[in-house]
Design an enzyme around this catalytic site. Sequence first.
Site, PDB file in Angstrom:
ATOM      1  CB  ALA A 170      -0.919  -0.009   1.226  1.00 37.62           C
ATOM      2  CB  CYS A 209       5.557   5.269   6.354  1.00 37.46           C
ATOM      3  SG  CYS A 209       5.013   5.216   8.060  1.00 37.46           S
TER       4      CYS A 209
HETATM    5  P1  NAD Z   1       7.713   6.288  16.825  1.00 34.85           P
HETATM    6  O1  NAD Z   1       9.189   6.295  16.714  1.00 34.85           O
HETATM    7  O2  NAD Z   1       6.952   7.571  16.840  1.00 34.85           O
HETATM    8  O3  NAD Z   1       7.279   5.495  18.146  1.00 34.85           O
HETATM    9  C1  NAD Z   1       7.812   4.264  18.517  1.00 34.85           C
HETATM   10  C2  NAD Z   1       7.966   4.262  20.042  1.00 34.85           C
HETATM   11  O4  NAD Z   1       8.319   2.942  20.456  1.00 34.85           O
HETATM   12  C3  NAD Z   1       9.050   5.193  20.567  1.00 34.85           C
HETATM   13  O5  NAD Z   1       8.477   6.138  21.470  1.00 34.85           O
HETATM   14  C4  NAD Z   1      10.047   4.259  21.261  1.00 34.85           C
HETATM   15  O6  NAD Z   1      10.632   4.808  22.420  1.00 34.85           O
HETATM   16  C5  NAD Z   1       9.167   3.078  21.606  1.00 34.85           C
HETATM   17  N1  NAD Z   1       9.890   1.825  21.826  1.00 34.85           N
HETATM   18  C6  NAD Z   1      10.866   1.285  21.058  1.00 34.85           C
HETATM   19  N2  NAD Z   1      11.268   0.106  21.585  1.00 34.85           N
HETATM   20  C7  NAD Z   1      10.536  -0.095  22.710  1.00 34.85           C
HETATM   21  C8  NAD Z   1      10.497  -1.132  23.677  1.00 34.85           C
HETATM   22  N3  NAD Z   1      11.265  -2.218  23.568  1.00 34.85           N
HETATM   23  N4  NAD Z   1       9.640  -1.009  24.720  1.00 34.85           N
HETATM   24  C9  NAD Z   1       8.837   0.083  24.823  1.00 34.85           C
HETATM   25  N5  NAD Z   1       8.831   1.090  23.936  1.00 34.85           N
HETATM   26  C10 NAD Z   1       9.664   1.004  22.875  1.00 34.85           C
HETATM   27  O7  NAD Z   1       7.186   5.356  15.622  1.00 34.85           O
HETATM   28  P2  NAD Z   1       5.758   5.428  14.893  1.00 34.85           P
HETATM   29  O8  NAD Z   1       5.742   6.507  13.861  1.00 34.85           O
HETATM   30  O9  NAD Z   1       4.691   5.375  15.920  1.00 34.85           O
HETATM   31  O10 NAD Z   1       5.796   4.058  14.077  1.00 34.85           O
HETATM   32  C11 NAD Z   1       5.658   2.823  14.731  1.00 34.85           C
HETATM   33  C12 NAD Z   1       5.446   1.747  13.678  1.00 34.85           C
HETATM   34  O11 NAD Z   1       4.221   2.011  12.964  1.00 34.85           O
HETATM   35  C13 NAD Z   1       6.533   1.675  12.613  1.00 34.85           C
HETATM   36  O12 NAD Z   1       6.707   0.337  12.239  1.00 34.85           O
HETATM   37  C14 NAD Z   1       5.938   2.448  11.450  1.00 34.85           C
HETATM   38  O13 NAD Z   1       6.451   2.019  10.207  1.00 34.85           O
HETATM   39  C15 NAD Z   1       4.477   2.104  11.556  1.00 34.85           C
HETATM   40  N6  NAD Z   1       3.551   3.107  10.998  1.00 34.85           N
HETATM   41  C16 NAD Z   1       3.788   4.440  11.194  1.00 34.85           C
HETATM   42  C17 NAD Z   1       2.882   5.376  10.697  1.00 34.85           C
HETATM   43  C18 NAD Z   1       3.101   6.838  10.890  1.00 34.85           C
HETATM   44  O14 NAD Z   1       2.366   7.623  10.287  1.00 34.85           O
HETATM   45  N7  NAD Z   1       4.037   7.286  11.688  1.00 34.85           N
HETATM   46  C19 NAD Z   1       1.737   4.943  10.034  1.00 34.85           C
HETATM   47  C20 NAD Z   1       1.528   3.577   9.870  1.00 34.85           C
HETATM   48  C21 NAD Z   1       2.441   2.671  10.367  1.00 34.85           C
HETATM   49  C1  UDX Z   2       1.641   7.406   4.779  1.00 33.93           C
HETATM   50  C2  UDX Z   2       0.424   6.626   4.248  1.00 33.93           C
HETATM   51  O1  UDX Z   2      -0.450   7.522   3.546  1.00 33.93           O
HETATM   52  C3  UDX Z   2      -0.323   5.963   5.387  1.00 33.93           C
HETATM   53  O2  UDX Z   2      -1.389   5.166   4.871  1.00 33.93           O
HETATM   54  C4  UDX Z   2       0.670   5.071   6.136  1.00 33.93           C
HETATM   55  O3  UDX Z   2       0.009   4.451   7.212  1.00 33.93           O
HETATM   56  C5  UDX Z   2       1.852   5.891   6.642  1.00 33.93           C
HETATM   57  O4  UDX Z   2       2.481   6.549   5.526  1.00 33.93           O
HETATM   58  P1  UDX Z   2       1.979   9.755   5.941  1.00 33.93           P
HETATM   59  O5  UDX Z   2       3.407   9.557   5.575  1.00 33.93           O
HETATM   60  O6  UDX Z   2       1.650  10.117   7.329  1.00 33.93           O
HETATM   61  O7  UDX Z   2       1.139   8.448   5.604  1.00 33.93           O
HETATM   62  O8  UDX Z   2       1.357  10.913   5.017  1.00 33.93           O
HETATM   63  P2  UDX Z   2       0.855  10.968   3.498  1.00 33.93           P
HETATM   64  O9  UDX Z   2      -0.374  11.764   3.462  1.00 33.93           O
HETATM   65  O10 UDX Z   2       0.803   9.652   2.853  1.00 33.93           O
HETATM   66  O11 UDX Z   2       1.993  11.840   2.815  1.00 33.93           O
HETATM   67  C6  UDX Z   2       3.307  11.350   2.661  1.00 33.93           C
HETATM   68  C7  UDX Z   2       4.130  12.344   1.897  1.00 33.93           C
HETATM   69  O12 UDX Z   2       3.683  12.446   0.550  1.00 33.93           O
HETATM   70  C8  UDX Z   2       4.072  13.766   2.456  1.00 33.93           C
HETATM   71  O13 UDX Z   2       5.362  14.328   2.418  1.00 33.93           O
HETATM   72  C9  UDX Z   2       3.128  14.475   1.527  1.00 33.93           C
HETATM   73  O14 UDX Z   2       3.346  15.857   1.457  1.00 33.93           O
HETATM   74  C10 UDX Z   2       3.460  13.800   0.201  1.00 33.93           C
HETATM   75  N1  UDX Z   2       2.358  13.862  -0.771  1.00 33.93           N
HETATM   76  C11 UDX Z   2       1.177  13.239  -0.505  1.00 33.93           C
HETATM   77  C12 UDX Z   2       2.551  14.534  -1.975  1.00 33.93           C
HETATM   78  O15 UDX Z   2       3.628  15.087  -2.232  1.00 33.93           O
HETATM   79  N2  UDX Z   2       1.530  14.555  -2.883  1.00 33.93           N
HETATM   80  C13 UDX Z   2       0.325  13.950  -2.675  1.00 33.93           C
HETATM   81  O16 UDX Z   2      -0.542  14.018  -3.546  1.00 33.93           O
HETATM   82  C14 UDX Z   2       0.155  13.268  -1.438  1.00 33.93           C
END
Ligand code: NAD
Ligand code: UDX
Length: 467
Positions: free
Chosen positions: A230, A283
């Site tokens: 995705a 991501c």
């Molecule tokens: P983040 O870095 O914001 O948060 C992760 C947290 O986990 C940190 O606060 C860290 O201290 C904690 N941590 C690490 N190891 C630990 C342990 N052993 N025990 C307790 N705490 C621990 O990361 P995030 O953005 O929340 O992403 C988390 C996961 O979700 C990643 O795999 C990412 O790819 C996925 N994801 C992120 C997004 C997004 O938009 N940020 C969206 C979808 C999926």
């Molecule tokens: C993305 C996925 O959308 C989400 O489903 C997944 O769980 C985490 O990664 P995020 O990275 O939070 O989410 O934001 P997203 O809205 O996807 O934008 C990602 C980047 O693409 C940003 O820098 C945004 O500015 C850029 N973007 C997005 C563009 O440049 N053009 C677009 O049309 C859309």
Amino acid sequence: MNSKTIRKICCIGAGYVGGPTMSVIADKCPDLEVRVVDINKSRIAAWNDNDLSNIPIFEPGLAQIVARTRGRNLFFSSEMEEAIANADMVFISVNTPTKTKGLGAGQASDLRWVEASARQVAEFARGHTIVVEKSTLPVRTAQAIKEILMSTKNVDQKNKSDSTFSVLSNPEFLAEGTAINDLEEPDRVLIGGEDSDAINDLVEIYSRWVPINKIICTNLWSSELSKLVANAFLAQRISSINSISAFCESSGADIQEVANAIGTDKRIGNQFLNAGPGFGGSCFKKDILNLVYLSGYFGLPEVADYWEQVVLMNTWQQDRIYRIVLQKLFGTVNGKNIAILGFSFKANTNDTRESPAIRISCDLLEEGASLAVYDPKVSIERIREDFDNYSFENQGKWKKANSIPDALKNADAVLIITNWAEFYGLDWDYLATLMRSPSWIFDTRSVVNRNEIKNTDLNLWKLGEGS
Ligand code: NAD
Ligand code: UDX
């Protein structure tokens, strides 16, 4: 394993996913006790701050949910053992960045935090525990988690004889800036697993607010892979439209018109067609690189090359913007004042991970520019850390500006990198008087309308606008 009533949930990781996701679960399921734990004590302290403007993540709508759930059935703590031991279900929502060293460095996911979490669960869990992979993980990671959970070697056997586990994959699709809406009204919830009772338990939680036809159940590996795919497809669309933005600039076409024209075709769709400075965020890049690595691992080099191009195009786009700024400013920015509007990777978040603003700013600093960075949500500490972590030779200087006029004062150019709502419809007649002539606007997000500057002597370059 029989279905059990889920009363207590623990989430390991209080980050951008764990915090908002658990807040919404607590909000929608007042009968469940939700504990979010993290090794980062200062992050937990911030989640518990009485002043809700200090919670560590800015997301529209999040503070209101935390206000009504925190202390009721949502708790943030560092007490890992107790939270895991009492939980019927443990979500693993820890960071999975790209490895920087060793085998697969630069592409494969670094799973050390996931493994550490699995070991914590293996050590502290009591009775039957459903372990849910919420982090984005390489295909077949669930197998590794299962093996860690089932292995007894590292585990204190006291009180452990009755510990059993089911592992599910439940990747998160929220996007930052719209996380609460995405969680409350998801396009779908994906659950992968083999244990139908455990799957039913998780379905039962989501079905309190998600229509059942939006809950998709698959096998574990399809679920893990679907998350990577995705993100790869979404990022691919951005690289595609960005490649055409360069084509438009060279050919006289207009990227807005092209995006609109192709987006009306239902098969293409009109979402994710905004050309810009390249995708940022924690991501897209990491997940595609992981897909590239796995493709190589499974002996599919052509597939790996195909997806790697999406990332290469993204870096090229950022590089291209910096070169255009340099070229328009007579080939040198040394000693010139440049306002940077927007530092987060997209609007409505304070997250700067992989933000295009970092690379573009550092390239300009290396050329000796003086930057004034304005962003409504990103702190000066965050910007400093991002510059410190980027490998470059800083020949310039920078400051954080407190407002848009503050950033534009004496500026030779303004570079718009993030499309925060407040950057639209600015009073350019007034702002132009603050800048030095000849002055430039470099608009990478198409927020400035040519009509808005017609009474000024500002030069405007818009990404994807052919002349
Ligand atoms: P983040 O870095 O914001 O948060 C992760 C947290 O986990 C940190 O606060 C860290 O201290 C904690 N941590 C690490 N190891 C630990 C342990 N052993 N025990 C307790 N705490 C621990 O990361 P995030 O953005 O929340 O992403 C988390 C996961 O979700 C990643 O795999 C990412 O790819 C996925 N994801 C992120 C997004 C997004 O938009 N940020 C969206 C979808 C999926
Ligand atoms: C993305 C996925 O959308 C989400 O489903 C997944 O769980 C985490 O990664 P995020 O990275 O939070 O989410 O934001 P997203 O809205 O996807 O934008 C990602 C980047 O693409 C940003 O820098 C945004 O500015 C850029 N973007 C997005 C563009 O440049 N053009 C677009 O049309 C859309």
